[in-house]
Write an enzyme that holds these catalytic residues in place. Sequence first.
Site, PDB file in Angstrom:
ATOM      1  N   HIS A  67       0.661  -1.085   0.030  1.00 59.52           N
ATOM      2  CA  HIS A  67       0.160  -0.056  -0.076  1.00 59.52           C
ATOM      3  C   HIS A  67       0.902   1.226   0.210  1.00 59.52           C
ATOM      4  O   HIS A  67       0.577   2.198  -0.814  1.00 59.52           O
ATOM      5  CB  HIS A  67      -0.908  -0.197   1.203  1.00 59.52           C
ATOM      6  CG  HIS A  67      -1.977   1.326   1.069  1.00 59.52           C
ATOM      7  ND1 HIS A  67      -3.293   0.889   0.416  1.00 59.52           N
ATOM      8  CD2 HIS A  67      -1.907   2.280   1.813  1.00 59.52           C
ATOM      9  CE1 HIS A  67      -3.660   2.191   0.401  1.00 59.52           C
ATOM     10  NE2 HIS A  67      -3.185   3.013   1.391  1.00 59.52           N
ATOM     11  N   GLU A 108      -1.520  -5.299  -4.962  1.00 51.12           N
ATOM     12  CA  GLU A 108      -2.335  -4.931  -3.624  1.00 51.12           C
ATOM     13  C   GLU A 108      -3.639  -5.587  -3.733  1.00 51.12           C
ATOM     14  O   GLU A 108      -3.899  -6.274  -2.502  1.00 51.12           O
ATOM     15  CB  GLU A 108      -2.333  -3.657  -3.584  1.00 51.12           C
ATOM     16  CG  GLU A 108      -2.682  -3.115  -1.951  1.00 51.12           C
ATOM     17  CD  GLU A 108      -2.888  -1.725  -2.065  1.00 51.12           C
ATOM     18  OE1 GLU A 108      -2.528  -0.789  -3.015  1.00 51.12           O
ATOM     19  OE2 GLU A 108      -3.746  -1.373  -1.180  1.00 51.12           O
ATOM     20  N   ASN A 157      27.581 -21.176  -7.404  1.00 53.66           N
ATOM     21  CA  ASN A 157      28.153 -22.149  -7.699  1.00 53.66           C
ATOM     22  C   ASN A 157      27.675 -23.633  -7.047  1.00 53.66           C
ATOM     23  O   ASN A 157      27.638 -24.784  -7.191  1.00 53.66           O
ATOM     24  CB  ASN A 157      29.688 -22.150  -7.531  1.00 53.66           C
ATOM     25  CG  ASN A 157      30.381 -21.623  -8.666  1.00 53.66           C
ATOM     26  OD1 ASN A 157      29.799 -21.686  -9.723  1.00 53.66           O
ATOM     27  ND2 ASN A 157      31.587 -21.256  -8.613  1.00 53.66           N
TER      28      ASN A 157
END
Lengths: 154, 699
Positions: B46, B68, B436
């Site tokens: 918001h 939202e 990795n």
Amino acid sequence: MGENTRVTSGEGKQYIVVGLGTEQYGIDIQFIDNIVRMQRITRVPKAQSYFKGVINLRGEIIPVMSMRLKFGLAADEYTNATRIIIIKLEPQSAIGIIVDEVKEVVMLSEDVIEKPNYDSNDEKISYLSGIGKHSGNLISLLNIAAVIIEKEAI
Amino acid sequence: MDVSQYLEIFIDETKEHLQSLNEQLLILEKEPDNTDTINEIFRAAHSLKGMAGTMGYKRMQRLTHDMENVFSEIRNGKMSVSAHLVDVLFQGLDALEGYLAQIQENANEGEEDNEEIIQALNNILEEGLGGGNQTKPAASAETKTEIKAEAVHIAETQSNGLEKYKDFVFADYERHAIEKAFEEKQNVFGLTVSIVETCLLKAARAFLVFKALEEMGEIIKSVPDVQDIEDEKFENDFSLVLLTKCSYDEVRNAVLNVSEVKDLAMGTIELEKEEEEKKEQQADSNQSPAQSAAVQAKKEKNAAAAAKQAAKPVVNRSVRVDIEKLDVLMNLVSELIIAKNGLVSIGASEGDNKNYSGFNEQIEYLERVTTNLHESVMKVRMMPIESVVNKFPRMIRDLTKKLNKNMELYMSGEDTELDRTVIDEIGDPLMHLLRNAADHGLESNAERVAMGKPEVGSIFLNAYQDGNNVVIEVKDDGRGIDVKKVKAKALEKGTISHEQAESMTDQDVIELLFRPSFSTAEKISDVSGRGVGLDVVKNKIEGLGGDIECRSVLGEGSKFIIRLPLTLAIIQALMVELGAEKYAIPLGSIQTIEDIPSEDIKYVQTREVINLRGKVIPLIRLGDILDVEPIEKEDTNLTVVIVAKGDKLAGLVVDNLIGQQEIVIKSIGKYINNNKIISGATILGDGEVALIIDANILV
């Protein structure tokens, strides 16, 4: 910095004329931070041959190169007229250039500057940005970035 | 005033909100019913929407709005959290980060609409609610009623003095303007906006409120006046009168959309009623001197608070500094001045009674102060490593999906502090190592089960302080490095010879992975499971003055250990002489200093070595390596500085020792090419330059 603004507003550019052997070279004044006398240079091992070492300029460590060695001339002989020109291409990295003497400041407009002939085989030609004519003398204008920044691989 | 001066704040806050959304979404994915998390997410989303809206970033606002909506449905329990939903939401966050990156670059959000994500979000809404096209309006209606409910709620609490706008006394011209507005059928609203007490930049908030309102109509009056608000000379609320054609709800929403607005009292202003109040106000005015004194006091307090806030800068390359740290600095500087004065007074006392012991005392005092000063300044530069590592859980989650491997990241020591410059640089290498570990280190789930390991792979990221170093470990419980395969590959590529291969220890072989030639090999990752850009990681870490090593047990996993110096700029060093030149060797890498008779030098494969307490240590003649002009020496003994890098030792032969000194490291610039032996330079007391030797390169 005052000169800096003047250069751009004027009809030409200002160059500092330096002597190196029998020739005269011009360096665009906007790249020049300072001109200092010769001082003690600390050798840096394993550096490129034309780097004489580093100096302490008011608490700043600045690498110093010899123009003579870079251009393949005889080694420097330090005299009372020898100067180190401090160049700043970028704010954080200054570099010093040793020249035989500093002569004068000239204003050159575009129409008295001739472009050098480009020849890709000749490395040294890339060091020049043009030839300026000033009161009967020829001044080789340096392309300072090309002189400073390493090209050849070591 | 224009919005651009709030851009920095906007960027800072958006980053914070996005980070918190990322973290909370990760939690939500694991605990779909955690209401605290959902509320937190909703609040962050918001605020984001409101901020983007006020700054005029419409695309960003739209995307957040749709996100939202989804959060709102989840909060209301009408939708459940599915993996697909979280995926789309993460995509949304990435898109928002994209906008933010654009904005950071050129203050413009760019042209990307991210329609796909919006579409996906709307689809989810539709599916989740099982409704047709009506879903979206329904959703927004939902939020509206909510806000209205809030409004009612506020209306109830209004009696506790939030309706300051009702106390307004209007000047004639203001009354005139209001009357005119009535004639033109405009709405006249009085508003009292209160801002969250913890808000750091109240003026900015107020400005955003003003800006939002000015888009809708005309603000004819505000208390305190605009200038005072700009200077942050107000408590936590301010009141104003707005003439507008917009409706009550529209105005209300616009104000509430500004983040960190705590409360809003709002009502229509009627002039008749106003006049009565004016009289009341006059009656009250007897009380006002006392009140204004109180206000004055509060204002002063506010100014002090503002000064505190000044320590929180908003520009890019900045550090938030604890005010206490600054106080310590200030104290030290005043001590420095006292020390200087002490020296001056000793210098001034003429003649024979020059007090040398007093002089030494002062020097010692000065030394203590400068050491403390150094420490304090370093502390100011320190930042917790958290700011780098908190984006990794999200990255691992993405990798889980991408590689189709279940894995879990465990982090510890996020509060370990490091120098700011290191923090900036360490992110990429760490990311590399984690990738990795996830990609090559961990086996696939099926393989793991077959090997009798837990199905879910674990990756650990641990940071802790160890003496003058900070250690960061990246560990996985995967397959480990197959030394034989690496060796075979190295032989095949000609990196090492057969003789070398014979004599190499497993650790030596693992070190090969850090070689540049290795990482460029395409197939190495299939063979060893490692080697993608490890040399880059190593370079970066060494550039920061640290080192990296790898331990690995085949079948059990591998561990990368990064060691970084706590401070960068100032170190303790041993000054040595080589010929006529002076060099500094960082104390951190020195083990011992030995006096070796020259007849103790032995030769192994034509290299000079010494046998020191049962260990064979190669000798390095520094003078020869650095091309120093030799000086004639008759000595039969050699001064050898034993340096260490990890478990490896080497003896550096020097001509003379000068002593230990605190040195300030300076770069020698990027133009000089020096094979890395010289890591920097320092300026000695007499102005001379001494170069710093990086012993790590020599060992």
